[in-house]
Design an enzyme around this catalytic site. Structure first.
Site, PDB file in Angstrom:
ATOM      1  N   TYR A 145       0.719  -1.204  -0.014  1.00  0.00           N
ATOM      2  CA  TYR A 145       0.077   0.097  -0.015  1.00  0.00           C
ATOM      3  C   TYR A 145       0.821   1.173   0.057  1.00  0.00           C
ATOM      4  O   TYR A 145       1.937   1.291   0.629  1.00  0.00           O
ATOM      5  CB  TYR A 145      -0.895  -0.085   1.113  1.00  0.00           C
ATOM      6  CG  TYR A 145      -1.736   1.416   1.472  1.00  0.00           C
ATOM      7  CD1 TYR A 145      -2.922   1.330   0.741  1.00  0.00           C
ATOM      8  CD2 TYR A 145      -1.215   2.337   2.023  1.00  0.00           C
ATOM      9  CE1 TYR A 145      -3.755   2.503   0.636  1.00  0.00           C
ATOM     10  CE2 TYR A 145      -2.034   3.504   2.170  1.00  0.00           C
ATOM     11  CZ  TYR A 145      -3.176   3.548   1.563  1.00  0.00           C
ATOM     12  OH  TYR A 145      -3.910   4.717   1.561  1.00  0.00           O
TER      13      TYR A 145
ATOM     14  N   TRP B   8       1.336   5.667  -1.663  1.00  0.00           N
ATOM     15  CA  TRP B   8       1.281   6.718  -2.895  1.00  0.00           C
ATOM     16  C   TRP B   8       2.573   6.516  -3.682  1.00  0.00           C
ATOM     17  O   TRP B   8       3.395   7.290  -3.647  1.00  0.00           O
ATOM     18  CB  TRP B   8       1.182   8.055  -2.188  1.00  0.00           C
ATOM     19  CG  TRP B   8      -0.189   8.708  -1.788  1.00  0.00           C
ATOM     20  CD1 TRP B   8      -0.806   8.207  -0.510  1.00  0.00           C
ATOM     21  CD2 TRP B   8      -0.843   9.669  -2.278  1.00  0.00           C
ATOM     22  NE1 TRP B   8      -1.819   8.968  -0.451  1.00  0.00           N
ATOM     23  CE2 TRP B   8      -1.869   9.927  -1.458  1.00  0.00           C
ATOM     24  CE3 TRP B   8      -0.491  10.526  -3.392  1.00  0.00           C
ATOM     25  CZ2 TRP B   8      -2.817  10.687  -1.792  1.00  0.00           C
ATOM     26  CZ3 TRP B   8      -1.578  11.420  -3.718  1.00  0.00           C
ATOM     27  CH2 TRP B   8      -2.874  11.522  -2.799  1.00  0.00           C
TER      28      TRP B   8
END
Length: 827
Positions: free
Chosen positions: A166, A168
């Site tokens: 997980y 950005w």
């Protein structure tokens, strides 16, 4: 794409293409022309849109903070220029050269010494984060990784490999590191994935039960409609002028223009937040500062005022909702004898009861748009505030009206930016999961999963049992930033046998790995990306600006190399290289645009032009209103809930039987807060804001630190009364601590935070003073050393990263050098 001179182009970076009619009149678009001829043709066809600039310009690319032209000299990126269409370019763009040429780049494939010597079963995991590193060749590194994937799959099965990864990741539809990792793992036997995310873990689950969709990632009532019709805008727990600088893909920054328009018009704005944040200051908003973590009680008090003063819309509630009678009974205390009025709410949230009543009246008598943030749901019982905000909006009866109702993504990626008409890029796919793939775990329960194999938890009406994870693969994420209770994570991180990280920099996550593969930044490869998460307004080419630094490789090549070792190369690549993949994505998007009557040039011409596409926005989209169709005819346009209506009472949730998330929204005291027993020892309540000068942990290793760091540490905002009581002066070093950890921060003494609360931005890289000592002082101020790691509730199991009780004191210890961005020994 690279040379030893500044890259010069003769094509404007302005609106390359804007509509079908003009494009169809350009005869030269059927063939590949030199850039100068293409520029001339576009100029003749679109004189009203294109402003040619013949001056020396750069290479077009993009990032989470905007599209820009990279200026390259002698093989180095030296400067950037934002594209002309950007209504609000920001200084984060200027850090691109520092990203490429950072001193703490991972230069070569590296293996932790103890893992290399002892193998996966004898790797001394307790040395992760403080071991020496050994440089190896790419072939050796790929062999080691592929062998571990094969071994763990054979010995333990796919449930033993956590490859959810997980975070950005960098922008780009092809070099999506997380998707590429999952594509590889699906071809290699499967993997343990995750459900939900850290951003909206609680809200996205409860909203599906309340309004039938995630809501937090849905398009909002269009900004022009809000500007024209909203008389009162309530910002509840959000700071849009900071968070809208960035986007999941390349931002269009139209949301920032929307807030600027509200200010220019003089629309009344109220900011509800323990901190007088940057947005409140910019918009000159009226500031209401409740006690941290008491939002639910405050909303309940507002709802009672609407009910008691008959300001609620009974017709709307009857027609468009179910279960208000049960909520009304709760407000009146029919079951517990406690009337949840403004006096009750004020005693909890710290706002005067008369002020709460006045706010409720103002919201009822004006066309009100409630813009809810996500921080209020990154808390214990985080499902309740958003459920209650929807209930409050339903009581006002303005849902589905121009400028009214609620929206939960106005602060994120320009929610409300009108949707364009054209095509949408589809990135590379993760493929199909094998039939034996394990059940995903809630993303924020990763440390609990690693530390407690075999444990069973509740999750949204089901039970999830943690597998015994032997291998973790992280690509495009930074677990040691995003997860709560860092010191607990350090312990849990010692359970797997092998941890692999693809990363451009020596982050704390990379330092706590066993094998680190050096990945390029997005500026060292070719890609495509959309501009505007909600508007889908732009298509940006992301041209390679400089050659891959040191021995780094792009994500596609890294995973293709592993695929070759694992015998699945052809299935992974589909027989296509980087540019062939990009052409395929573009051509698919081009076909969609053609169906929407928007003509685009061939890919080769588009790519050679070093320009970007801007799609037209239909006029009706500028006045689109969320839930308008539902309001017009709820029978023909039902919501995705069991009743087809807004579920103030959810029978589905009620039947789950969770004591920490009942069938109606309500106030539930959190795990830690100012009235809890822990407050006797730790009286200050934490607010973990998004940073102004970085994106989460990204850019922490750039010169922007000089703008926000205090004494070279993360800043802590302290109210003058709280600072004075502890003998702390502005600019001094402060130790913030609780039973979970301690961090070194720099004091910013300000009345912009309410008394009893402190603000520390998330994203500082973890840097323990003594890695051998559990709970050692973090020298850089990583706030997650203080937060607690429990699920928001049995329903959503979201994270609680926005809260903790703590104490502070003036730091009196020895001078400690900040080494958060240092390169580890051997690297």
């Amino acid at each position: 794409m690279n040379n030893d001179k500044t890259h010069a182009l003769q094509v404007s970076r302005r609106r390359f293409l804007t509509g079908a009619a003009a494009l169809m009149s350009v005869p030269v678009l059927s063939g590949l022309w030199p850039k100068s001829a293409l520029a001339q043709a576009i100029s003749q066809a679109l004189p009203q849109f294109v402003a040619l600039r013949q001056a020396q310009q750069g290479i077009l690319t993009g990032a989470h903070w905007g599209a820009f032209e990279a200026i390259v000299k002698d093989g180095r990126m030296v400067d950037v220029k934002p594209v002309q269409d950007d209504p609000a370019p920001n200084e984060l763009l200027t850090m691109a050269p520092y990203q490429v040429h950072a001193a703490n780049r991972v230069k070569y494939p590296m293996v932790r010494k103890s893992w290399l010597e002892g193998g996966a079963q004898n790797c001394r995991p307790e040395l992760r984060g403080r071991d020496e590193w050994v440089r190896v060749s790419w072939d050796k590194a790929l062999t080691l990784v592929s062998e571990q994937i094969t071994r763990v799959q054979k010995e333990h099965g796919p449930q033993a490999i956590h490859a959810g990864s997980y975070g950005w990741k960098s922008v780009g539809m092809l070099h999506n590191s997380r998707t590429l990792l999952q594509r590889l793992m699906n071809l290699s036997g499967g993997f343990l994935g995750y459900a939900g995310d850290y951003s909206t873990g609680a809200a996205q689950v409860i909203m599906a039960h309340v309004v039938g969709s995630m809501e937090v990632y849905e398009q909002q009532t269009a900004w022009p409609n809000v500007i024209n019709n909203s008389e009162l805008v309530v910002l509840w727990g959000c700071n849009p002028t900071t968070t809208l600088k960035n986007s999941w893909n390349v931002p269009d920054h139209e949301g920032l223009a929307g807030f600027a328009a509200l200010k220019k018009k003089g629309t009344r704005v109220i900011s509800i937040d323990p901190v007088y944040n940057e947005t409140a200051r910019e918009l000159n908003a009226h500031w209401i500062a409740p006690r941290p973590y008491t939002d639910s009680a405050m909303i309940v008090g507002l709802a009672h005022t609407l009910l008691a003063e008959k300001l609620h819309n009974a017709d709307f509630l009857k027609t468009y909702t179910v279960g208000f009678d049960k909520f009304e009974a709760y407000l009146n205390g029919d079951d517990d004898g406690v009337v949840k009025d403004a006096n009750w709410a004020g005693a909890i949230c710290g706002i005067e009861a008369d002020d709460l009543r006045e706010l409720a009246r103002d919201m009822a008598k004006q066309r009100t748009m409630i813009m809810g943030g996500w921080g209020i749901q990154r808390q214990h019982h985080g499902e309740q505030p958003h459920w209650l905000l929807v209930t409050l909006a339903a009581m006002l009866g303005q849902v589905g009206l121009p400028g009214g109702g609620f929206g939960f993504s106005y602060h994120y990626s320009s929610g409300g930016s009108p949707t364009a008409r054209g095509g949408i890029l589809a990135g590379i796919s993760a493929g199909n999961a094998p039939k034996n793939s394990p059940t995903p775990i809630p993303v924020a329960r990763i440390a609990d999963c690693l530390a407690n194999p075999g444990k069973t938890i509740e999750f949204n009406g089901a039970k999830v049992t943690y597998p015994d994870v032997k291998m973790v693969y992280v690509a495009g994420g930074n677990t040691f930033h995003q997860h709560q209770d860092t010191n607990n994570l350090v312990k849990a991180w010692q359970h797997p046998e092998t941890i692999i990280v693809n990363e451009p920099y020596w982050t704390a996550t990379a330092k706590h790995a066993d094998i680190v593969l050096p990945a390029t930044t997005s500026y060292e490869r070719n890609d495509l990306e959309m501009g505007g998460d909600y508007s889908q307004l732009y298509v940006f080419p992301m041209h390679q600006c400089v050659t891959p630094q040191h021995e780094s490789r792009n994500d596609f090549d890294i995973f293709a190399g592993l695929a070759e070792k694992l015998g699945v190369l052809d299935a992974f690549t589909d027989g296509k290289d980087e540019m062939q993949w990009l052409k395929g994505m573009y051509d698919d998007m081009k076909a969609q645009a053609r169906d929407a009557r928007v003509a685009l040039p061939p890919f080769d011409m588009f790519w050679a032009s070093n320009n970007y596409i801007r799609f037209p926005i239909p006029e009706q989209n500028k006045q689109w209103v969320r839930f308008a169709d539902f309001r017009e005819n709820p029978l023909l346009n039902p919501l995705g809930t069991p009743s087809g209506k807004i579920e103030i009472y959810s029978d589905t949730v009620a039947k789950m039987g969770y004591s920490d998330c009942r069938g109606i929204p309500c106030w539930l005291p959190p795990h830690e807060w100012y009235q809890g027993p822990e407050a006797q020892k730790y009286p200050l309540s934490l607010n973990t804001a998004h940073p102004v000068n970085r994106l989460h942990s990204q850019l922490d290793n750039t010169p922007l630190r000089e703008k926000y760091a205090v004494a070279d540490r993360e800043a802590i905002w302290i109210h003058p009364t709280d600072a004075s009581a502890r003998g702390i002066a502005d600019g001094e070093l402060v130790r913030a601590f609780n039973d979970r950890g301690q961090i070194l921060v720099g004091a910013k003494v300000t009345a912009d935070v309410r008394q009893g609360a402190v603000r520390i931005s998330e994203g500082a890289w973890f840097d323990p003073a003594d890695p051998t000592e559990p709970g050692s002082l973090c020298k850089n101020g990583n706030v997650n050393c203080l937060t607690f790691d429990i699920g928001s509730s049995s329903l959503a199991q979201g994270n609680c990263g926005q809260m903790a009780q703590l104490e502070i004191e003036k730091y009196q210890g020895p001078v400690l050098k900040n080494t958060a961005h240092a390169v580890p020994e051997g690297a």
